[in-house]
Design a protein around this motif. Structure first.
Motif, PDB file in Angstrom:
ATOM      1  N   MET A  10       1.264  -0.876   0.029  1.00  0.00           N
ATOM      2  CA  MET A  10       0.002   0.215   0.375  1.00  0.00           C
ATOM      3  C   MET A  10       0.775   1.659  -0.231  1.00  0.00           C
ATOM      4  O   MET A  10       0.220   2.465  -0.223  1.00  0.00           O
ATOM      5  N   PHE A  11       1.834   1.508   0.635  1.00  0.00           N
ATOM      6  CA  PHE A  11       2.530   2.500   1.043  1.00  0.00           C
ATOM      7  C   PHE A  11       4.108   2.253   0.241  1.00  0.00           C
ATOM      8  O   PHE A  11       4.891   3.213   1.160  1.00  0.00           O
ATOM      9  N   VAL A  54       1.335   6.474  -1.313  1.00  0.00           N
ATOM     10  CA  VAL A  54       0.159   6.010  -1.969  1.00  0.00           C
ATOM     11  C   VAL A  54       0.541   4.820  -3.210  1.00  0.00           C
ATOM     12  O   VAL A  54       0.699   5.764  -4.247  1.00  0.00           O
ATOM     13  N   ASN A  55      -0.248   3.989  -2.763  1.00  0.00           N
ATOM     14  CA  ASN A  55       0.029   3.314  -4.256  1.00  0.00           C
ATOM     15  C   ASN A  55      -1.035   3.323  -4.979  1.00  0.00           C
ATOM     16  O   ASN A  55      -2.483   3.063  -4.888  1.00  0.00           O
ATOM     17  N   LYS A  56      -0.975   3.574  -6.094  1.00  0.00           N
ATOM     18  CA  LYS A  56      -2.317   4.325  -7.128  1.00  0.00           C
ATOM     19  C   LYS A  56      -3.307   2.686  -7.775  1.00  0.00           C
ATOM     20  O   LYS A  56      -4.254   3.429  -7.841  1.00  0.00           O
ATOM     21  N   LEU A  58       1.222  11.830   4.262  1.00  0.00           N
ATOM     22  CA  LEU A  58       0.644  11.523   2.419  1.00  0.00           C
ATOM     23  C   LEU A  58      -0.437  13.171   3.161  1.00  0.00           C
ATOM     24  O   LEU A  58      -1.402  13.218   4.011  1.00  0.00           O
ATOM     25  N   LEU A  59      -0.679  13.395   1.306  1.00  0.00           N
ATOM     26  CA  LEU A  59      -1.552  14.057   1.100  1.00  0.00           C
ATOM     27  C   LEU A  59      -2.946  13.839   1.040  1.00  0.00           C
ATOM     28  O   LEU A  59      -3.353  12.276   0.945  1.00  0.00           O
ATOM     29  N   PRO A  60      -4.057  14.524   0.722  1.00  0.00           N
ATOM     30  CA  PRO A  60      -5.864  13.654   0.662  1.00  0.00           C
ATOM     31  C   PRO A  60      -5.275  13.230  -0.827  1.00  0.00           C
ATOM     32  O   PRO A  60      -4.614  13.975  -1.422  1.00  0.00           O
ATOM     33  N   VAL A  61      -5.892  12.089  -0.942  1.00  0.00           N
ATOM     34  CA  VAL A  61      -6.541  11.593  -2.054  1.00  0.00           C
ATOM     35  C   VAL A  61      -7.540  12.389  -2.929  1.00  0.00           C
ATOM     36  O   VAL A  61      -8.928  12.145  -2.166  1.00  0.00           O
ATOM     37  N   VAL A 121      -5.573   2.019  -5.287  1.00  0.00           N
ATOM     38  CA  VAL A 121      -6.807   3.211  -5.119  1.00  0.00           C
ATOM     39  C   VAL A 121      -7.646   2.923  -5.476  1.00  0.00           C
ATOM     40  O   VAL A 121      -8.735   3.517  -5.866  1.00  0.00           O
ATOM     41  N   GLU A 122      -7.335   2.977  -7.186  1.00  0.00           N
ATOM     42  CA  GLU A 122      -8.379   2.558  -8.054  1.00  0.00           C
ATOM     43  C   GLU A 122      -9.299   1.145  -7.891  1.00  0.00           C
ATOM     44  O   GLU A 122     -10.233   1.596  -8.055  1.00  0.00           O
ATOM     45  N   TYR A 123      -8.177   0.532  -7.310  1.00  0.00           N
ATOM     46  CA  TYR A 123      -8.855  -0.654  -7.113  1.00  0.00           C
ATOM     47  C   TYR A 123      -9.928  -1.237  -6.033  1.00  0.00           C
ATOM     48  O   TYR A 123     -11.171  -1.475  -5.444  1.00  0.00           O
ATOM     49  N   SER A 124      -9.670   0.421  -4.392  1.00  0.00           N
ATOM     50  CA  SER A 124     -10.818   0.883  -3.791  1.00  0.00           C
ATOM     51  C   SER A 124     -11.998   1.090  -4.480  1.00  0.00           C
ATOM     52  O   SER A 124     -13.219   1.193  -3.942  1.00  0.00           O
TER      53      SER A 124
END
Length: 505
Positions: free
Chosen positions: A37-38, A67-69, A305-308, A72-75
């Protein structure tokens, strides 16, 4: 063998006469991204302990997460499949707790700002009843490492001599799917629990975002249960059975907790808000630790970490990648396979739809696949009290056994014996046939010898066949099959019997 003492329970029907169950589920889904993830550590199951780690995973001083992009897309895909709203912006938080399997002494998770929220999922029960489960949130986080407790008799920390920790799993991407309180299930609560987790597993596997193997912990369920007397609106005190990792266990854990809560309440005692551990051997739970509330974790925003931030274009592009919804897929498969409504419902309820689909994809016909998974494999699963997919039978094995049957090398009865040998570790189906001498007897000379003996032992049956009662040939075929230990080609035996008696088929 476990050393714990099982607590008192009330019969389930009696519990249902007095109380309404309220459920809640937190399903943790491990994502099958290439990296964590990170960090850029490999996300691979089964490697040597502590080989897939980086300084980020171990919480070393001065390191920074990224952050693993893809995670994020899978989520987002999971959120869309659960009919959730997707946040325009979401943040990560630090969830503080101190265990050896959490090397940073906190878990990077989401708290106030999940990636997905306010969704729903319609769950179809065995009789076709549809029950809507409201989804509160689906948020991103990282998994903890894995502790292995050595010594003792139950593989748990109680009674262990020491524990080993493997950080390969630390940092693996997770999505935690949290339901709103589920009311109104009544006596069907255990069935609903199993069906809900099965639906989540089906969705994430269908999306391709998780391997979804519960035996590996890819999908794990924390099952919350509380009871309240009939007519009462206020929820009772809940317990949370942690990390249940099979569909059968989810159903049993919910049923047991309903019965345990009912017994406690009937005795005049109060339910303790706590986590519980499920024990498959006794089909019961035991106390874990007092259940922490959000304040106990001292959440605060992750400073590194910045916001997504999402965009409408990004979300719509991901929406376009959504596969066929499971309900539509089931309807299509039923038609493609030519199963009746009852046959297909039995397949779904047995939890073998995907196994049948994989078996057909591997080369079997739809009827052969159903015959094996709903017949021999289901029988073995029932005897072993496991799910059919956990018996060790694979689609490829079924295809190979069917190939051997179609080639006339073995028959259905012998195929079951071959399966015994393969599962016992005796080799491939061909090797088992050779070692056990299970090949079908197809030599006419050997068959005629057995046929003559069977006819001599039943002259009255032979006379009936000569007299035109051809159906009586089955008795002679049975005698030959018995003499050849089931290894004769029954079709060829029937032909030879009729030829021997001068009777046309």
């Amino acid at each position: 063998m476990s050393v714990h003492t099982q607590e008192e329970t009330l019969p389930f029907d009696e519990a249902m006469e007095k109380y309404d169950p309220v459920l809640g589920f937190e399903v943790h889904v491990e994502l099958n991204t290439k990296t964590k993830m990170f960090s850029d550590a490999p996300n691979v199951f089964g490697d040597e302990p502590n080989t897939n780690v980086t300084p980020v995973d171990l919480g070393m001083p001065g390191v920074l997460p990224v952050v693993n992009k893809t995670a994020v897309e899978y989520s987002i895909l999971i959120g869309l499949a659960l009919n959730c709203k997707i946040a325009e912006s979401c943040t990560f938080a630090r969830k503080q707790y101190f265990y050896p399997d959490t090397p940073k002494n906190f878990q990077t998770s989401q708290y106030e700002d999940p990636i997905a929220y306010d969704g729903w999922l319609d769950i179809e029960l065995e009789d076709g009843t549809v029950f809507r489960v409201e989804i509160e949130r689906a948020h991103m986080e990282e998994d903890a490492g894995k502790l292995t407790h050595m010594g003792g008799s139950a593989g748990r920390i109680q009674g262990a001599d020491f524990s080993l920790v493997d950080y390969n799993r630390a940092g693996v991407p997770l999505v935690e799917i949290v339901t709103k309180p589920i009311e109104g299930a009544g006596s069907r609560a255990p069935e609903l629990a199993k069906a809900y987790v099965a639906a989540i597993r089906e969705i994430v596997k269908n999306l391709g975002v998780s391997d979804a193997k519960m035996e590996r912990g890819n999908v794990r369920c924390d099952a919350n249960v509380s009871l309240r007397p009939h007519g009462q609106e206020k929820f009772g005190t809940r317990s949370e059975t942690k990390n249940v990792n099979s569909l059968r266990a989810v159903e049993r854990a919910v049923r047991f907790e309903i019965q345990r809560h009912a017994a406690v309440l009937d005795s005049g005692e109060k339910i303790v808000q706590e986590t519980r551990h499920w024990h498959e051997d006794t089909r019961s739970t035991t106390s874990g630790r007092p259940k922490s509330d959000a304040d106990d974790y001292r959440y605060f925003p992750e400073p590194d970490l910045l916001p997504v931030v999402t965009t409408e274009e990004w979300i719509e592009e991901l929406r376009s990648r959504l596969p066929e919804p499971p309900a539509e897929r089931r309807k299509r498969l039923k038609t493609d396979w030519g199963y009746s409504d009852a046959e297909f419902r039995d397949v779904v309820n047995a939890g073998v739809m995907e196994a049948i689909e994989e078996t057909i994809a591997a080369g079997a016909s739809a009827q052969v696949a159903r015959k094996w998974w709903m017949g021999e494999v289901a029988r073995r699963a029932k005897e072993a009290e496991v799910d059919p997919v956990d018996t060790g039978v694979t689609p490829e094995l079924i295809v190979e056994l069917d190939r051997l049957v179609q080639a006339g090398k073995i028959n259905d009865k012998l195929a079951r014996q071959v399966l015994d040998g393969v599962l016992a570790g005796e080799g491939t189906p061909e090797e088992v046939i050779e070692k056990r001498g299970l090949a079908v007897v197809s030599d006419d000379g050997a068959l005629l010898e057995a046929i003559d003996a069977a006819l001599a032992a039943a002259p009255d049956v032979a006379d009936k066949i000569r007299g035109g009662k051809v159906q009586a040939v089955g008795a002679i075929v049975g005698g030959v099959m018995k003499a050849t230990r089931g290894q004769a080609d029954a079709g060829r035996v029937r032909e030879l019997i009729l030829e021997r008696l001068g009777v046309s088929a």
